[in-house]
Design a protein around this motif. Structure first.
Motif, mmCIF file in Angstrom:
data_model
loop_
_atom_site.group_PDB
_atom_site.id
_atom_site.type_symbol
_atom_site.label_atom_id
_atom_site.label_comp_id
_atom_site.label_asym_id
_atom_site.label_seq_id
_atom_site.Cartn_x
_atom_site.Cartn_y
_atom_site.Cartn_z
ATOM 1 N N GLY A 37 32.527 24.601 39.848
ATOM 2 C CA GLY A 37 32.268 24.076 38.518
ATOM 3 C C GLY A 37 33.533 23.476 37.941
ATOM 4 O O GLY A 37 34.636 23.780 38.406
ATOM 5 N N ASN A 38 33.404 22.621 36.939
ATOM 6 C CA ASN A 38 34.561 21.945 36.333
ATOM 7 C C ASN A 38 35.368 21.173 37.363
ATOM 8 O O ASN A 38 36.581 21.017 37.227
ATOM 9 C CB ASN A 38 35.496 22.946 35.640
ATOM 10 C CG ASN A 38 35.094 23.251 34.226
ATOM 11 O OD1 ASN A 38 34.122 22.702 33.720
ATOM 12 N ND2 ASN A 38 35.826 24.131 33.586
ATOM 13 N N GLY A 39 34.725 20.742 38.443
ATOM 14 C CA GLY A 39 35.435 20.008 39.487
ATOM 15 C C GLY A 39 36.328 20.883 40.339
ATOM 16 O O GLY A 39 37.167 20.382 41.083
ATOM 17 N N LYS A 40 36.162 22.201 40.234
ATOM 18 C CA LYS A 40 36.988 23.142 40.999
ATOM 19 C C LYS A 40 36.085 24.070 41.796
ATOM 20 O O LYS A 40 34.924 24.264 41.474
ATOM 21 C CB LYS A 40 37.871 23.964 40.064
ATOM 22 C CG LYS A 40 38.842 23.120 39.265
ATOM 23 C CD LYS A 40 39.654 23.966 38.327
ATOM 24 C CE LYS A 40 40.583 23.090 37.492
ATOM 25 N NZ LYS A 40 41.333 23.872 36.538
ATOM 26 N N LYS A 41 36.666 24.681 42.825
ATOM 27 C CA LYS A 41 35.933 25.597 43.682
ATOM 28 C C LYS A 41 36.796 26.835 43.917
ATOM 29 O O LYS A 41 38.011 26.720 44.075
ATOM 30 C CB LYS A 41 35.625 24.904 45.012
ATOM 31 C CG LYS A 41 34.640 25.615 45.890
ATOM 32 C CD LYS A 41 34.268 24.722 47.067
ATOM 33 C CE LYS A 41 33.180 25.362 47.890
ATOM 34 N NZ LYS A 41 32.765 24.493 49.004
ATOM 35 N N ALA A 42 36.164 28.019 43.917
ATOM 36 C CA ALA A 42 36.921 29.256 44.118
ATOM 37 C C ALA A 42 36.095 30.267 44.885
ATOM 38 O O ALA A 42 34.870 30.307 44.757
ATOM 39 C CB ALA A 42 37.330 29.849 42.778
ATOM 40 N N GLU A 43 36.779 31.086 45.667
ATOM 41 C CA GLU A 43 36.125 32.209 46.332
ATOM 42 C C GLU A 43 35.852 33.277 45.284
ATOM 43 O O GLU A 43 36.725 33.591 44.467
ATOM 44 C CB GLU A 43 37.019 32.781 47.436
ATOM 45 C CG GLU A 43 37.195 31.866 48.620
ATOM 46 C CD GLU A 43 38.063 32.487 49.693
ATOM 47 O OE1 GLU A 43 37.990 33.720 49.895
ATOM 48 O OE2 GLU A 43 38.824 31.747 50.317
ATOM 49 N N ALA A 44 34.656 33.856 45.330
ATOM 50 C CA ALA A 44 34.268 34.848 44.325
ATOM 51 C C ALA A 44 35.068 36.144 44.446
ATOM 52 O O ALA A 44 35.094 36.936 43.515
ATOM 53 C CB ALA A 44 32.776 35.140 44.430
ATOM 54 N N GLY A 45 35.738 36.363 45.542
ATOM 55 C CA GLY A 45 36.525 37.572 45.728
ATOM 56 C C GLY A 45 37.963 37.453 45.249
ATOM 57 O O GLY A 45 38.752 38.377 45.421
ATOM 58 N N LYS A 46 38.322 36.329 44.648
ATOM 59 C CA LYS A 46 39.713 36.103 44.225
ATOM 60 C C LYS A 46 39.777 35.893 42.714
ATOM 61 O O LYS A 46 39.422 34.838 42.193
ATOM 62 C CB LYS A 46 40.294 34.908 44.969
ATOM 63 C CG LYS A 46 40.352 35.156 46.461
ATOM 64 C CD LYS A 46 41.125 34.103 47.172
ATOM 65 C CE LYS A 46 41.223 34.488 48.650
ATOM 66 N NZ LYS A 46 42.077 33.576 49.374
ATOM 67 N N LEU A 47 40.259 36.909 42.024
ATOM 68 C CA LEU A 47 40.302 36.923 40.565
ATOM 69 C C LEU A 47 41.063 35.736 39.973
ATOM 70 O O LEU A 47 40.551 35.049 39.091
ATOM 71 C CB LEU A 47 40.909 38.238 40.062
ATOM 72 C CG LEU A 47 41.023 38.381 38.554
ATOM 73 C CD1 LEU A 47 39.649 38.401 37.911
ATOM 74 C CD2 LEU A 47 41.793 39.634 38.194
ATOM 75 N N LEU A 48 42.258 35.490 40.440
ATOM 76 C CA LEU A 48 43.067 34.413 39.866
ATOM 77 C C LEU A 48 42.445 33.038 40.103
ATOM 78 O O LEU A 48 42.552 32.149 39.258
ATOM 79 C CB LEU A 48 44.500 34.462 40.405
ATOM 80 C CG LEU A 48 45.311 35.678 39.946
ATOM 81 C CD1 LEU A 48 46.692 35.667 40.576
ATOM 82 C CD2 LEU A 48 45.407 35.746 38.446
ATOM 83 N N ILE A 50 39.210 32.432 40.236
ATOM 84 C CA ILE A 50 38.105 32.328 39.277
ATOM 85 C C ILE A 50 38.647 32.031 37.878
ATOM 86 O O ILE A 50 38.149 31.154 37.179
ATOM 87 C CB ILE A 50 37.249 33.614 39.267
ATOM 88 C CG1 ILE A 50 36.537 33.775 40.611
ATOM 89 C CG2 ILE A 50 36.237 33.587 38.125
ATOM 90 C CD1 ILE A 50 35.853 35.112 40.782
ATOM 91 N N MET A 51 39.673 32.752 37.475
ATOM 92 C CA MET A 51 40.270 32.542 36.156
ATOM 93 C C MET A 51 40.833 31.117 36.041
ATOM 94 O O MET A 51 40.761 30.503 34.982
ATOM 95 C CB MET A 51 41.380 33.560 35.903
ATOM 96 C CG MET A 51 40.915 35.006 35.844
ATOM 97 S SD MET A 51 39.891 35.376 34.429
ATOM 98 C CE MET A 51 41.017 35.073 33.112
ATOM 99 N N GLY A 52 41.383 30.610 37.125
ATOM 100 C CA GLY A 52 41.975 29.276 37.135
ATOM 101 C C GLY A 52 40.957 28.152 36.998
ATOM 102 O O GLY A 52 41.321 27.009 36.729
ATOM 103 N N MET A 53 39.685 28.458 37.171
ATOM 104 C CA MET A 53 38.647 27.436 37.038
ATOM 105 C C MET A 53 38.430 27.033 35.581
ATOM 106 O O MET A 53 37.943 25.946 35.300
ATOM 107 C CB MET A 53 37.332 27.926 37.639
ATOM 108 C CG MET A 53 37.373 28.081 39.145
ATOM 109 S SD MET A 53 35.827 28.726 39.812
ATOM 110 C CE MET A 53 34.770 27.273 39.631
#
Length: 85
Positions: A37-48, A50-53
């Motif tokens: 989302g927001n043009g970004k992608k993150a692994e759900a197991g990585k807190l930082l 997710i926060m960085g999105m």
């Protein structure tokens, strides 16, 4: 691979507390779970990651689960999102 889309309802978006709970929920599964989302992608197991999105209220995200237990993982993620965000 299973996916679903969700629009963030929480007025604060994905902030520290729900992000931590999301990571904890995602780590219960063997499948690779990702948020996009927001043009970004993150692994759900990585807190930082997710926060960085920077996902705020009204942001639309796509959650994807791929792996041996993807059906259970995507169902749990959908339930988590509806209950917490």
């Amino acid at each position: 691979m299973k996916t679903f889309q969700y629009t963030i309802q929480d007025e604060l978006g994905i902030h520290a507390r729900p992000a931590g709970l999301l990571v904890k929920e995602a780590k219960k599964f063997q499948s690779a779970i990702t948020l996009e989302g927001n043009g970004k992608k993150a692994e759900a197991g990585k807190l930082l990651a997710i926060m960085g999105m920077g996902l705020k209220q009204g942001a639309e995200i796509t959650i994807t689960a791929e792996g041996a237990d993807e059906d259970a993982a995507i169902a749990a993620m959908e339930e988590f999102m509806k209950a917490n965000l």
